[in-house]
Motif scaffolding. Structure first.
Motif, PDB file in Angstrom:
ATOM      1  N   THR A 194      44.142  47.003 -14.640  1.00  0.00           N
ATOM      2  CA  THR A 194      44.976  46.103 -13.842  1.00  0.00           C
ATOM      3  C   THR A 194      46.455  46.435 -14.038  1.00  0.00           C
ATOM      4  N   GLY A 226      51.960  57.813 -13.747  1.00  0.00           N
ATOM      5  CA  GLY A 226      51.129  57.315 -12.650  1.00  0.00           C
ATOM      6  C   GLY A 226      50.495  58.419 -11.833  1.00  0.00           C
ATOM      7  N   LYS A 263      51.690  51.256 -11.921  1.00  0.00           N
ATOM      8  CA  LYS A 263      51.697  50.053 -12.756  1.00  0.00           C
ATOM      9  C   LYS A 263      50.885  50.290 -14.029  1.00  0.00           C
ATOM     10  N   GLU A 266      37.134  48.302  -7.047  1.00  0.00           N
ATOM     11  CA  GLU A 266      38.149  49.335  -6.849  1.00  0.00           C
ATOM     12  C   GLU A 266      37.683  50.685  -7.393  1.00  0.00           C
ATOM     13  N   ASP A 304      46.746  50.310  -8.816  1.00  0.00           N
ATOM     14  CA  ASP A 304      48.132  50.764  -8.800  1.00  0.00           C
ATOM     15  C   ASP A 304      48.381  51.662 -10.012  1.00  0.00           C
TER      16      ASP A 304
END
Ligand SMILES: [Zn+2]
Length: 207
Positions: free
Chosen positions: A66, A41, A5, A85, A2
């Motif tokens: 994370t 992001g 995040k 990932e 993400d």
């Protein structure tokens, strides 16, 4: 992963260290625009500066990826998830790159052919023909070099003898005989020469 995040987490941790985007960028010898991109992001920090960034922010790489602080008990599991990932993301970006390569070569060839057609069909002085011809040739060479680079860098080549995957040098992959993306190269692992297939997944040797 993400990215929003992760970006928010970087921003929070940066402020905790009382750093402005500019100050953080200076410490890492990068532009403050790059920092701003992470925090929005839009991009992940480059792997080459990830460790240094985490040291400055006083977090682990695992926590960075994370996007939050991780309790010790959950740590190992999260490491594995992040690794998977990352591999997935590399595979996807390699696939994209290989598609871009095809598009690039098609556009470049169309340009080159159009230039030749124009040169043959349109009345113009010789110097203009030479200029356009050389220009067309240079763009074709440039596109070819970029595509060689993509082929070398994106994904891996798999030796058909020992099935080890490897990344060849630019010279090795550019001058190799090839059938499509399959290239005739010497395997750095077993030393055998043969046609090596392009694969996106790294093949770990099982011993
Ligand atoms: Zn081999």
């Amino acid at each position: 992963m993400d990215m929003i995040k992760v970006g928010r987490f970087i921003s929070t941790k940066r402020k905790e260290q009382n750093l402005t985007q500019m100050q953080l960028a200076e410490k890492l010898s990068i532009t403050d625009r790059a920092v701003s991109k992470w925090e929005c992001g839009k991009a992940l920090p480059d792997s080459s500066i990830m460790i240094e960034l985490c040291e400055i922010l006083n977090i682990s790489v695992n926590e960075l990826l994370t996007g939050e602080e991780i309790e010790m008990e959950k740590y190992d599991k999260q490491v594995e998830q992040n690794l998977i990932e990352m591999v997935k993301q590399k595979e996807e970006s390699d696939k994209r790159l290989l598609n871009i390569e095809i598009i690039l070569m098609v556009i470049s060839l169309i340009c080159f052919i159009s230039i030749i057609v124009v040169m043959a069909a349109v009345e113009m002085p010789l110097w203009a023909k030479i200029l356009i011809g050389v220009g067309g040739f240079i763009q074709l060479i440039a596109a070819t070099l970029v595509s060689f680079r993509i082929e070398q860098k994106a994904g891996y080549y798999e030796c058909q003898n020992c099935h080890e995957t490897f990344i060849p040098t630019f010279k090795q992959s550019s001058f190799a005989k090839h059938k499509g993306r399959t290239k005739y190269m010497k395997c750095p692992c077993c030393g055998e020469k043969g046609y090596c297939k392009k694969v996106l997944v790294l093949n770990k040797k099982t011993k």
